[in-house]
Scaffold this motif. Structure first.
Motif, PDB file in Angstrom:
ATOM      1  N   ARG A 153       0.825  -1.206   0.000  1.00 10.59           N
ATOM      2  CA  ARG A 153       0.000   0.000   0.000  1.00 10.59           C
ATOM      3  C   ARG A 153       0.864   1.263   0.000  1.00 10.59           C
ATOM      4  N   ALA A 154       1.924   1.249   0.804  1.00  7.04           N
ATOM      5  CA  ALA A 154       2.803   2.421   0.885  1.00  7.04           C
ATOM      6  C   ALA A 154       3.511   2.665  -0.446  1.00  7.04           C
ATOM      7  N   MET A 155       3.991   1.583  -1.075  1.00  6.66           N
ATOM      8  CA  MET A 155       4.675   1.715  -2.354  1.00  6.66           C
ATOM      9  C   MET A 155       3.705   2.167  -3.435  1.00  6.66           C
ATOM     10  N   GLY A 156       2.497   1.609  -3.430  1.00  2.00           N
ATOM     11  CA  GLY A 156       1.507   2.002  -4.416  1.00  2.00           C
ATOM     12  C   GLY A 156       1.146   3.465  -4.306  1.00  2.00           C
ATOM     13  N   GLN A 157       0.943   3.945  -3.079  1.00  2.00           N
ATOM     14  CA  GLN A 157       0.608   5.349  -2.891  1.00  2.00           C
ATOM     15  C   GLN A 157       1.773   6.245  -3.284  1.00  2.00           C
TER      16      GLN A 157
END
Length: 593
Positions: A253-257
């Protein structure tokens, strides 16, 4: 909605875009060089136009000629595929200035993100940390030395406008800095038309994890999951998978955001990929590819989203057809690249030639994205990617087993391919346990026993068939536009070609002998080249003392530089080639006494 799209590319990506166009009711237009006159993408397109020339510079990188074809065919959209002009700001701007839609990001976004240095700055401004590196183009090898002394060796020199590992050199010490920069600049100029480079810290055991994003012109940005592309050699990917194994959900999620933040910060529109290095639970921004990626099929299979279709819709001004909450990744997908290379001993030597037989596997969950068929020629002048074999399954273990079965079922004769190496990767315990990194193939994987035998069948001889007339479908050009016409000719005069609908299929001479190899015995002093190509540089002179394994010249083949080394200690007695000279496989380039 766009009505006619010109695909400014070749090979399997041109085929992929043509198929998407045809499913959407859009007229597809192919362009081709003299060598690609009978290529698969040309045969499949609704219209096809000649660019002339043989090399990429003479054809697919000829902006003026492509613009002429756009005018001639009346295309209202241009899809650049990947490679060639896909991340070229000047080309994108030239297209848009003609009032034609460029199916990719705005030129301004390419300018920021297509340049690896400015993209690092943009990522930092968006709050996304990158691997420590320079933010200005290198002017000399002294700057590489200074960076290495400050941050530690090894360091990586990278082409600012490149990708796919081309124009990248890992520098282990100060002694190699100047020659490495010169080599990287040379390869970058040939591959991308620009030679600017930068330098960054080289991580020891990172994984390469990239995030697929899509943004529209209405301010919407979505990430469509990640891909793990850590199985590489020469910094070029061999095996890719989605999702990434052993990858925490919170990191996902952090990488996607972070990927979406970087894209929106530079006004990005269309599909793109933000690449990260992941090590010990942390990730760093690496670069952004402002185009469709080679490995996009694995994302399509786990997400159910046709990324090429979405590209065309977004370029036509439509909002995204899905939101972040709509993304529902299911199962596991793996892709292996089938390159025309000999992986024996881990050398991955280019293996151009004619494909005498190509039989793709079948069964549930299998996809083949290919740019060639039996009878087609894989030229030394272009990329060595023959196609991509992709599988989907409910679990990673089953996906690995399915891919292993598919590789064993696949047949490619006439050239050597990377399939045996792909099989070795998939079967290794480290890969199965996700313990591999970007250096694993070259540093850990044992490919000493890997071979790929080329079918040595001779060309078919003359038959005793009675003289009769048969139909031959041939392609002709009128004012540069390609047309197919039927001709009835004596059977003995007929020369069937790939795609020939009237004469019993694609009968082409089979390639004799084996690809690669050396005609001279090891240690003979007659240094030969293992493949067709062009001499880039001769690094020694007559009278020089050389040692076994020392580089004596650089050979460019299939858009890659290859080192040719001395096969014994001695003195250079004769040099038979010069920079810019074309050579054939097994030509003697230098004699050592």
């Amino acid at each position: 909605m766009l009505s006619k799209i010109l695909i400014a590319n070749r090979g399997e990506i041109a085929v992929r875009v043509i198929r998407a166009c045809q499913e959407m009711g859009i007229t597809s237009v192919a362009v081709y060089s003299d060598l690609d006159r009978d290529a698969l993408h040309v045969r499949l397109a609704d219209e096809a136009y000649s660019l002339g020339g043989q090399t990429a510079a003479e054809s697919y990188l000829n902006t003026e000629k492509i613009l002429e074809v756009i005018e001639q065919c009346g295309a209202d959209g241009v899809h650049p595929g990947y490679g060639f002009f896909s991340e070229n700001t000047d080309f994108a701007r030239a297209i848009t200035e003609k009032g034609v839609t460029f199916i990719g990001p705005p030129p301004e976004a390419i300018e920021v993100m297509g340049d690896k240095v400015s993209s690092r700055i943009a990522a930092q401004e968006a709050g996304v940390a990158g691997v420590p590196g320079t933010t200005e183009f290198l002017q000399s090898g002294d700057e590489v030395v200074a960076f290495g002394e400050e941050h530690g060796w090894p360091v990586a020199i990278k082409a600012a406008y490149g990708g796919g590992g081309r124009g990248m050199r890992v520098v282990p010490s100060a002694a190699e800095a100047h020659s490495a920069l010169e080599s990287a600049q040379s390869e970058a100029l040939k591959g991308f038309g620009r030679d600017e480079c930068y330098v960054e810290r080289y991580l020891t055991k990172p994984r390469h994890v990239e995030m697929q994003i899509v943004c529209d012109s209405h301010g919407n940005g979505v990430y469509v999951g990640e891909r793990d592309c850590s199985a590489q050699r020469r910094h070029q990917k061999l095996v890719e998978e989605a999702p990434a194994p052993d990858f925490p959900e919170e990191t996902r999620r952090a990488m996607g955001q972070a990927a979406v933040d970087v894209a929106l910060a530079c006004g990005y529109v269309n599909a793109g990929t933000v690449e990260f290095l992941y090590q010990d639970g942390e990730f760093w921004f690496l670069e952004m590819n402002t185009r469709l990626q080679v490995e996009h099929p694995v994302t399509e299979l786990v997400s159910g989203i046709d990324l090429v279709r979405e590209q065309i819709l977004v370029a036509s001004g439509e909002p995204l057809s899905f939101s972040q909450d709509d993304i529902d990744l299911r199962g596991w997908a793996i892709e292996v690249r089938v390159n025309a290379e000999d992986p024996a001993g881990g050398k991955f030597i280019p293996s151009p030639g004619r494909i005498t037989d190509l039989s793709v596997p079948q069964g549930p969950g299998i996809r083949w994205d290919g740019g060639y068929m039996a009878g087609d020629e894989v030229s030394q002048f272009y990329d060595n990617l023959v196609g991509k074999l992709v599988v989907w399954a409910g679990t990673r273990d089953l996906a690995i087993a399915r891919m292993q079965r598919a590789i064993r079922e696949m047949t490619v004769d006439g050239i050597k391919t990377t399939l045996p190496a792909d099989l070795a990767i998939l079967g290794h315990d480290d890969f199965k346990a996700a313990r591999h990194s970007t250096k694993w193939v070259e540093e850990v994987l044992d490919l000493s026993g890997v071979t790929d035998v080329v079918d040595p069948a001779a060309a078919p001889g003359e038959g005793d068939e009675p003289e009769e007339k048969v139909r031959r479908d041939v392609d002709v050009e009128v004012n540069g536009k390609r047309f197919s016409v039927a001709m009835w000719v004596p059977a003995s005069a007929a020369a069937p070609v790939a795609g020939d609908a009237g004469g019993g299929g694609a009968l082409r001479p089979r390639r004799k002998g084996t690809a690669g190899g050396s005609a001279a015995a090891a240690g003979s002093g007659s240094v030969v080249v293992p493949m067709q190509g062009t001499i880039v540089k001769v690094t020694v002179a007559v009278g020089d003392e050389v040692t076994t394994g020392q580089t004596v010249c650089l050979l460019e083949a299939m858009k890659m530089e290859n080192t040719i080394v001395a096969d014994k200690d001695g003195t250079v007695a004769e040099i038979k080639v010069e920079a810019g000279q074309a050579v054939n496989a097994n030509d003697v380039v230098l004699v050592i006494e």
